[in-house]
Write a protein that holds these residues in place. Sequence first.
Motif, PDB file in Angstrom:
ATOM      1  N   GLU A 104     -42.251 -21.626 -13.749  1.00 54.61           N
ATOM      2  CA  GLU A 104     -43.637 -22.079 -13.840  1.00 54.61           C
ATOM      3  C   GLU A 104     -43.698 -23.580 -14.083  1.00 54.61           C
ATOM      4  O   GLU A 104     -44.501 -24.284 -13.469  1.00 54.61           O
ATOM      5  CB  GLU A 104     -44.372 -21.340 -14.957  1.00 54.61           C
ATOM      6  CG  GLU A 104     -45.809 -21.769 -15.113  1.00 54.61           C
ATOM      7  CD  GLU A 104     -46.528 -21.063 -16.254  1.00 54.61           C
ATOM      8  OE1 GLU A 104     -47.648 -21.483 -16.571  1.00 54.61           O
ATOM      9  OE2 GLU A 104     -45.981 -20.101 -16.837  1.00 54.61           O
ATOM     10  N   HIS A 105     -42.838 -24.071 -14.950  1.00 51.22           N
ATOM     11  CA  HIS A 105     -42.813 -25.510 -15.225  1.00 51.22           C
ATOM     12  C   HIS A 105     -42.425 -26.282 -13.965  1.00 51.22           C
ATOM     13  O   HIS A 105     -43.002 -27.327 -13.659  1.00 51.22           O
ATOM     14  CB  HIS A 105     -41.845 -25.830 -16.369  1.00 51.22           C
ATOM     15  CG  HIS A 105     -41.795 -27.284 -16.667  1.00 51.22           C
ATOM     16  ND1 HIS A 105     -40.729 -28.071 -16.323  1.00 51.22           N
ATOM     17  CD2 HIS A 105     -42.706 -28.113 -17.228  1.00 51.22           C
ATOM     18  CE1 HIS A 105     -40.971 -29.313 -16.675  1.00 51.22           C
ATOM     19  NE2 HIS A 105     -42.169 -29.366 -17.222  1.00 51.22           N
ATOM     20  N   PHE A 106     -41.453 -25.771 -13.211  1.00 55.17           N
ATOM     21  CA  PHE A 106     -41.047 -26.414 -11.965  1.00 55.17           C
ATOM     22  C   PHE A 106     -42.241 -26.559 -11.022  1.00 55.17           C
ATOM     23  O   PHE A 106     -42.487 -27.624 -10.454  1.00 55.17           O
ATOM     24  CB  PHE A 106     -39.932 -25.612 -11.293  1.00 55.17           C
ATOM     25  CG  PHE A 106     -39.569 -26.124  -9.938  1.00 55.17           C
ATOM     26  CD1 PHE A 106     -38.781 -27.256  -9.795  1.00 55.17           C
ATOM     27  CD2 PHE A 106     -39.999 -25.482  -8.788  1.00 55.17           C
ATOM     28  CE1 PHE A 106     -38.452 -27.742  -8.545  1.00 55.17           C
ATOM     29  CE2 PHE A 106     -39.673 -25.957  -7.529  1.00 55.17           C
ATOM     30  CZ  PHE A 106     -38.887 -27.091  -7.410  1.00 55.17           C
ATOM     31  N   PHE A 107     -43.004 -25.479 -10.855  1.00 55.52           N
ATOM     32  CA  PHE A 107     -44.149 -25.532  -9.950  1.00 55.52           C
ATOM     33  C   PHE A 107     -45.255 -26.443 -10.476  1.00 55.52           C
ATOM     34  O   PHE A 107     -45.969 -27.065  -9.688  1.00 55.52           O
ATOM     35  CB  PHE A 107     -44.666 -24.129  -9.635  1.00 55.52           C
ATOM     36  CG  PHE A 107     -43.748 -23.412  -8.690  1.00 55.52           C
ATOM     37  CD1 PHE A 107     -43.604 -23.839  -7.382  1.00 55.52           C
ATOM     38  CD2 PHE A 107     -42.989 -22.342  -9.130  1.00 55.52           C
ATOM     39  CE1 PHE A 107     -42.740 -23.201  -6.508  1.00 55.52           C
ATOM     40  CE2 PHE A 107     -42.123 -21.695  -8.261  1.00 55.52           C
ATOM     41  CZ  PHE A 107     -41.994 -22.123  -6.946  1.00 55.52           C
ATOM     42  N   LYS A 108     -45.382 -26.562 -11.786  1.00 56.06           N
ATOM     43  CA  LYS A 108     -46.356 -27.506 -12.341  1.00 56.06           C
ATOM     44  C   LYS A 108     -45.969 -28.939 -11.990  1.00 56.06           C
ATOM     45  O   LYS A 108     -46.836 -29.768 -11.716  1.00 56.06           O
ATOM     46  CB  LYS A 108     -46.469 -27.343 -13.859  1.00 56.06           C
ATOM     47  CG  LYS A 108     -47.286 -26.149 -14.270  1.00 56.06           C
ATOM     48  CD  LYS A 108     -47.422 -26.069 -15.779  1.00 56.06           C
ATOM     49  CE  LYS A 108     -48.296 -24.898 -16.185  1.00 56.06           C
ATOM     50  NZ  LYS A 108     -48.433 -24.815 -17.640  1.00 56.06           N
TER      51      LYS A 108
END
Length: 136
Positions: A104-108
């Motif tokens: 999720e952090h990567f996609f953010k």
Amino acid sequence: ILPVGDSNVSLNPLFGQGMTVAFMAIRDLSHLLQSADVCDPQVMKSVRKKYFDRLNRIFQTPWDLAMGQDFRYPETTGVAPFGYRVKNILKGLILATESPRVAEHFFKVVHLIEKETTFYHPIRMLQVLWTARPKR
């Protein structure tokens, strides 16, 4: 004259960040112009400097992400960004994660909600290393 949108930077459409970057630039320009006296050349000189400073910050993450990916290919010419090999190794580990939080952090970051530099926080790096699954 203040350039907007794709006249400021040309991003790889594969990453889908062009519209977001254009919106962020226009949003920041709008904030700068709200209280500015656009008839005063000195005020507009200050607005122009602040605008370009903000553009540099807006473009930093998408440009760095794209450049790092481009330099994976031997055909890419030019000066490689500092530390791109280490960053690409880390991004490979992020993509191999089993952690929904890390993904999720990567996609953010990719969708420009967070800055790329947040990848390199020691706690985040430990999460990535801890949750990366081995290649099969």
